[in-house]
Design an enzyme around this catalytic site. Structure first.
Site, PDB file in Angstrom:
ATOM      1  N   SER A  20     -69.985 -58.866   1.391  1.00 28.65           N
ATOM      2  CA  SER A  20     -71.270 -58.510   0.781  1.00 28.65           C
ATOM      3  C   SER A  20     -72.150 -57.655   1.707  1.00 28.65           C
ATOM      4  O   SER A  20     -73.261 -57.290   1.323  1.00 28.65           O
ATOM      5  CB  SER A  20     -72.035 -59.779   0.362  1.00 28.65           C
ATOM      6  OG  SER A  20     -72.290 -60.605   1.476  1.00 28.65           O
ATOM      7  N   ASN A 107     -76.245 -71.031   3.497  1.00 27.00           N
ATOM      8  CA  ASN A 107     -76.779 -71.305   2.161  1.00 27.00           C
ATOM      9  C   ASN A 107     -78.303 -71.324   2.130  1.00 27.00           C
ATOM     10  O   ASN A 107     -78.918 -70.728   1.243  1.00 27.00           O
ATOM     11  CB  ASN A 107     -76.220 -72.632   1.625  1.00 27.00           C
ATOM     12  CG  ASN A 107     -74.711 -72.562   1.427  1.00 27.00           C
ATOM     13  OD1 ASN A 107     -74.124 -71.479   1.506  1.00 27.00           O
ATOM     14  ND2 ASN A 107     -74.084 -73.708   1.191  1.00 27.00           N
ATOM     15  N   THR A 152    -100.820 -46.359 -36.989  1.00 27.47           N
ATOM     16  CA  THR A 152     -99.981 -47.519 -37.289  1.00 27.47           C
ATOM     17  C   THR A 152     -98.799 -46.948 -38.060  1.00 27.47           C
ATOM     18  O   THR A 152     -98.963 -45.953 -38.780  1.00 27.47           O
ATOM     19  CB  THR A 152    -100.708 -48.580 -38.156  1.00 27.47           C
ATOM     20  OG1 THR A 152    -101.089 -47.971 -39.392  1.00 27.47           O
ATOM     21  CG2 THR A 152    -101.953 -49.116 -37.469  1.00 27.47           C
ATOM     22  N   HIS A 153     -97.648 -47.512 -37.878  1.00 32.19           N
ATOM     23  CA  HIS A 153     -96.415 -46.957 -38.468  1.00 32.19           C
ATOM     24  C   HIS A 153     -96.211 -45.505 -38.052  1.00 32.19           C
ATOM     25  O   HIS A 153     -95.579 -44.734 -38.770  1.00 32.19           O
ATOM     26  CB  HIS A 153     -96.427 -47.037 -40.000  1.00 32.19           C
ATOM     27  CG  HIS A 153     -96.826 -48.374 -40.529  1.00 32.19           C
ATOM     28  ND1 HIS A 153     -95.921 -49.360 -40.823  1.00 32.19           N
ATOM     29  CD2 HIS A 153     -98.055 -48.887 -40.790  1.00 32.19           C
ATOM     30  CE1 HIS A 153     -96.569 -50.428 -41.260  1.00 32.19           C
ATOM     31  NE2 HIS A 153     -97.860 -50.171 -41.239  1.00 32.19           N
ATOM     32  N   SER A 274     -85.875 -25.356 -19.003  1.00 30.40           N
ATOM     33  CA  SER A 274     -84.521 -25.299 -19.537  1.00 30.40           C
ATOM     34  C   SER A 274     -83.822 -24.087 -18.950  1.00 30.40           C
ATOM     35  O   SER A 274     -84.437 -23.048 -18.738  1.00 30.40           O
ATOM     36  CB  SER A 274     -84.574 -25.183 -21.063  1.00 30.40           C
ATOM     37  OG  SER A 274     -83.358 -24.623 -21.539  1.00 30.40           O
ATOM     38  N   LYS A 280     -89.283 -23.544 -22.769  1.00 28.35           N
ATOM     39  CA  LYS A 280     -89.349 -25.002 -22.753  1.00 28.35           C
ATOM     40  C   LYS A 280     -89.946 -25.587 -21.491  1.00 28.35           C
ATOM     41  O   LYS A 280     -89.761 -25.089 -20.389  1.00 28.35           O
ATOM     42  CB  LYS A 280     -87.945 -25.594 -22.962  1.00 28.35           C
ATOM     43  CG  LYS A 280     -87.413 -25.286 -24.353  1.00 28.35           C
ATOM     44  CD  LYS A 280     -86.398 -26.293 -24.781  1.00 28.35           C
ATOM     45  CE  LYS A 280     -87.056 -27.610 -25.121  1.00 28.35           C
ATOM     46  NZ  LYS A 280     -86.057 -28.574 -25.565  1.00 28.35           N
ATOM     47  N   ASN A 282     -89.948 -29.511 -20.304  1.00 27.31           N
ATOM     48  CA  ASN A 282     -89.461 -30.814 -20.753  1.00 27.31           C
ATOM     49  C   ASN A 282     -90.069 -31.974 -19.959  1.00 27.31           C
ATOM     50  O   ASN A 282     -90.221 -31.879 -18.742  1.00 27.31           O
ATOM     51  CB  ASN A 282     -87.937 -30.872 -20.628  1.00 27.31           C
ATOM     52  CG  ASN A 282     -87.260 -29.861 -21.535  1.00 27.31           C
ATOM     53  OD1 ASN A 282     -87.750 -29.574 -22.630  1.00 27.31           O
ATOM     54  ND2 ASN A 282     -86.160 -29.294 -21.073  1.00 27.31           N
ATOM     55  N   GLU A 287     -88.972 -39.232 -19.924  1.00 34.15           N
ATOM     56  CA  GLU A 287     -87.733 -39.664 -20.585  1.00 34.15           C
ATOM     57  C   GLU A 287     -86.925 -40.590 -19.683  1.00 34.15           C
ATOM     58  O   GLU A 287     -86.338 -41.578 -20.137  1.00 34.15           O
ATOM     59  CB  GLU A 287     -86.892 -38.445 -20.969  1.00 34.15           C
ATOM     60  CG  GLU A 287     -87.553 -37.585 -22.041  1.00 34.15           C
ATOM     61  CD  GLU A 287     -86.847 -36.243 -22.192  1.00 34.15           C
ATOM     62  OE1 GLU A 287     -85.973 -36.148 -23.055  1.00 34.15           O
ATOM     63  OE2 GLU A 287     -87.159 -35.303 -21.450  1.00 34.15           O
ATOM     64  N   TYR A 314     -74.717 -74.819  -3.878  1.00 37.00           N
ATOM     65  CA  TYR A 314     -74.336 -73.424  -3.734  1.00 37.00           C
ATOM     66  C   TYR A 314     -72.925 -73.183  -4.279  1.00 37.00           C
ATOM     67  O   TYR A 314     -72.030 -73.996  -4.119  1.00 37.00           O
ATOM     68  CB  TYR A 314     -74.392 -73.004  -2.255  1.00 37.00           C
ATOM     69  CG  TYR A 314     -73.942 -71.561  -2.032  1.00 37.00           C
ATOM     70  CD1 TYR A 314     -74.842 -70.507  -2.174  1.00 37.00           C
ATOM     71  CD2 TYR A 314     -72.616 -71.252  -1.719  1.00 37.00           C
ATOM     72  CE1 TYR A 314     -74.438 -69.194  -2.008  1.00 37.00           C
ATOM     73  CE2 TYR A 314     -72.208 -69.938  -1.552  1.00 37.00           C
ATOM     74  CZ  TYR A 314     -73.118 -68.914  -1.697  1.00 37.00           C
ATOM     75  OH  TYR A 314     -72.722 -67.618  -1.534  1.00 37.00           O
ATOM     76  N   GLN A 319     -73.618 -65.067  -4.741  1.00 36.80           N
ATOM     77  CA  GLN A 319     -73.626 -63.817  -3.978  1.00 36.80           C
ATOM     78  C   GLN A 319     -73.833 -62.619  -4.912  1.00 36.80           C
ATOM     79  O   GLN A 319     -74.269 -61.566  -4.490  1.00 36.80           O
ATOM     80  CB  GLN A 319     -72.310 -63.670  -3.198  1.00 36.80           C
ATOM     81  CG  GLN A 319     -72.245 -62.431  -2.325  1.00 36.80           C
ATOM     82  CD  GLN A 319     -71.089 -62.505  -1.345  1.00 36.80           C
ATOM     83  OE1 GLN A 319     -71.132 -63.284  -0.391  1.00 36.80           O
ATOM     84  NE2 GLN A 319     -70.053 -61.734  -1.582  1.00 36.80           N
ATOM     85  N   LYS A 322     -77.735 -60.490  -5.889  1.00 36.22           N
ATOM     86  CA  LYS A 322     -78.594 -59.546  -5.179  1.00 36.22           C
ATOM     87  C   LYS A 322     -78.581 -58.113  -5.689  1.00 36.22           C
ATOM     88  O   LYS A 322     -79.629 -57.498  -5.874  1.00 36.22           O
ATOM     89  CB  LYS A 322     -78.226 -59.534  -3.691  1.00 36.22           C
ATOM     90  CG  LYS A 322     -78.568 -60.828  -3.001  1.00 36.22           C
ATOM     91  CD  LYS A 322     -77.972 -60.877  -1.611  1.00 36.22           C
ATOM     92  CE  LYS A 322     -77.683 -62.297  -1.197  1.00 36.22           C
ATOM     93  NZ  LYS A 322     -76.596 -62.937  -2.028  1.00 36.22           N
TER      94      LYS A 322
HETATM   95  N1  ARG Z   1     -73.065 -63.919   1.513  1.00 35.78           N
HETATM   96  C1  ARG Z   1     -73.388 -65.179   0.924  1.00 35.78           C
HETATM   97  C2  ARG Z   1     -74.275 -64.986  -0.295  1.00 35.78           C
HETATM   98  O1  ARG Z   1     -74.824 -63.936  -0.451  1.00 35.78           O
HETATM   99  C3  ARG Z   1     -74.079 -66.035   1.937  1.00 35.78           C
HETATM  100  C4  ARG Z   1     -73.904 -67.488   1.698  1.00 35.78           C
HETATM  101  C5  ARG Z   1     -72.492 -67.889   1.930  1.00 35.78           C
HETATM  102  N2  ARG Z   1     -72.345 -69.310   1.919  1.00 35.78           N
HETATM  103  C6  ARG Z   1     -71.138 -69.881   1.791  1.00 35.78           C
HETATM  104  N3  ARG Z   1     -71.096 -71.156   1.769  1.00 35.78           N
HETATM  105  N4  ARG Z   1     -70.049 -69.150   1.690  1.00 35.78           N
HETATM  106  O2  ARG Z   1     -74.431 -65.863  -1.111  1.00 35.78           O
END
Ligand code: ARG
Length: 457
Positions: A20, A107, A152-153, A274, A280, A282, A287, A314, A319, A322
């Site tokens: 990660s 964790n 409205t509408h 354009s 044009k 735009n 948008e 956990y 993971q 994020k």
């Molecule tokens: N990279 C992990 C995450 O984003 C960190 C926590 C990992 N904990 C574990 N018990 N493997 O969740």
């Protein structure tokens, strides 16, 4: 990090699905803050020596400058940001680095980092929202009395002031601001020290680390602390509603800036041309703000789906919490900046708006109200009489002000000349002074109230 129990390293595919660092490196700053608070607490509680603590702290300081200067070696071999920092720390200061992880787990570490990261985004989002609201207030003030058709509408309904229309969005963005700050309140508790899931046998001080990190208090249950992600969901929910509001304003800007409407003109800074049609201009930024909403909605649904049905505490599923939050936050920051820029720069064609507002019998309700007020006719009957007058005018190809008193009296004999005082769009908006109504006087008062509110917060 767990070599003790393992004879072989991970398969390549295992490493690829597990890693990660490619995205959680964005939490490096928060990870270092968390570690600093943790190590200071460990020292204060006598859990590590002053010498080890100061070696760790100076090592973390070095890492901080390496990251800031783009020199930090982010390595996939160390899976995530937490292990990258720890591994680098060991290279820098040796064996003492191994003491940092006392009474802590990744964790609670990741939960802490992520809370801090989302908190920073909330704070940045509120600052951006304030700038957007201020841009809307400036427009509202400058165009407090400029009349536009209210719809409205998507059909002309009653005249409103452009200032009042701008203030409608200020209200929406004001609630978005409130939602973000409300989410921040619940978010602001520290998971640090919950350890893997059960707490720890070391006599740590979670109140101290919570305080050092600007949290209001430590979370009260270690299982909850490591497995809760509702703080990120609340942020995404607030972000999704905000993005939806942005898309509505974006859509209006797209419509208003067409040659057919011609209510507003976007600046060159916020439009494109354009490559083939030279005439044009735009509204691409509007948008894109409208379209980028999908990413934010997607992030909310994505994380809800990741979390659905997860048992405590956990699981590695988390993971996956994020990347979509990062993407939603980036999208929001860009969209808010683009919208504030567009609104700040755009110029309003008050004459065209006024002409459009005057077309389409927009003051028919004012006429009906006059019949009720002046002749004491029940509203339903007044509605019917007005309908006949509109039909008469339509047949003649004029608007209501184009009818003569004689015409009017042919439908309702008691009508007097006085009626013509309510048939212009300016008279119509000026009369709408009820609380929350569109009158220029209301707009000016609300702008002042908004400015005072923003100055206080
Ligand atoms: N990279 C992990 C995450 O984003 C960190 C926590 C990992 N904990 C574990 N018990 N493997 O969740």
């Amino acid at each position: 990090m767990w070599g003790g129990r393992f004879a072989a390293g991970p398969d390549e595919v295992m490493a690829a699905i597990n890693v990660s660092i490619g995205f959680d490196r964005r939490m490096a700053k928060q990870d270092l803050e968390g570690s600093l608070a943790h190590v200071r607490m460990l020292e204060a509680k006598g859990l590590i020596s002053a010498a080890d603590s100061s070696a760790i702290q100076s090592g973390l300081g070095t890492i901080e400058s390496e990251i800031r200067e783009g020199r930090f070696p982010f390595r996939e071999a160390y899976e995530d940001i937490h292990m990258n920092v720890e591994a680098r720390l060991a290279e820098l200061i040796g064996a003492a680095a191994g003491r940092l992880h006392t009474a802590r787990s990744r964790n609670d570490q990741v939960a802490t980092d992520f809370r801090l990261w989302v908190r920073d985004e909330i704070d940045a989002g509120v600052v951006q929202l304030d700038a957007l609201i201020r841009a809307l207030l400036d427009k509202a003030e400058a165009h407090a009395a400029d009349v536009m058709p209210g719809f409205t509408h998507m059909q002309s309904a009653q005249p409103v002031t452009f200032g009042h229309h701008c203030l409608a969005y200020a209200e929406m963005f004001g609630r978005d601001r409130g939602r973000l700050l409300d989410a921040r309140k619940r978010l602001n508790e520290s998971p640090l020290g919950a350890a893997a899931l059960a707490g720890t046998s070391f006599p740590i001080d979670r109140h101290a680390t919570a305080k050092a990190l600007g949290f209001d208090q430590p979370m009260r249950n270690s299982l909850d602390a490591v497995s809760a992600r509702d703080f990120a969901l609340e942020y995404l929910a607030a972000a999704a509603i905000l993005a939806m509001h942005l898309s509505r304003l974006a859509e209006e800007i797209v419509v208003w800036s067409t040659p057919q409407f011609g209510f507003v003109r976007l600046s060159d800074r916020f439009s494109t041309g354009s490559s083939i049609m030279p005439q044009k201009k735009n509204p691409d930024a509007a948008e894109l703000v409208r379209a980028k909403t999908g990413r934010v909605f997607g992030a909310l649904i994505g994380l809800l789906t990741v979390m659905k049905g997860l048992s405590l505490a956990y699981a590695k599923d988390m993971q996956e919490d994020k990347e979509t939050v990062f993407s939603a936050a980036d999208t929001l920051a860009l969209s808010l900046a683009a919208m504030a820029g567009m609104v700040g720069d755009m110029t309003i064609d008050a004459q065209r708006m006024h002409a459009a507002a005057s077309a389409g019998f927009a003051t028919a309700t004012d006429l009906a109200d006059w019949l009720v007020r002046t002749l004491n006719i029940p509203f339903r009957d007044a509605h019917h009489i007005t309908g006949r007058l509109v039909k008469l005018a339509e047949g003649r190809g004029v608007d209501l002000t184009g009818l003569t008193l004689h015409d009017m009296q042919s439908v309702e004999p008691r009508i007097t000349n006085d009626v013509f005082g309510v048939l212009t769009v300016d008279a119509s908006v000026a009369s709408r002074t009820s609380f929350g109504g569109t009158a220029p006087a209301n707009v000016k008062r609300e702008v002042a109230a908004w400015r005072a509110r923003l100055a206080q917060s």
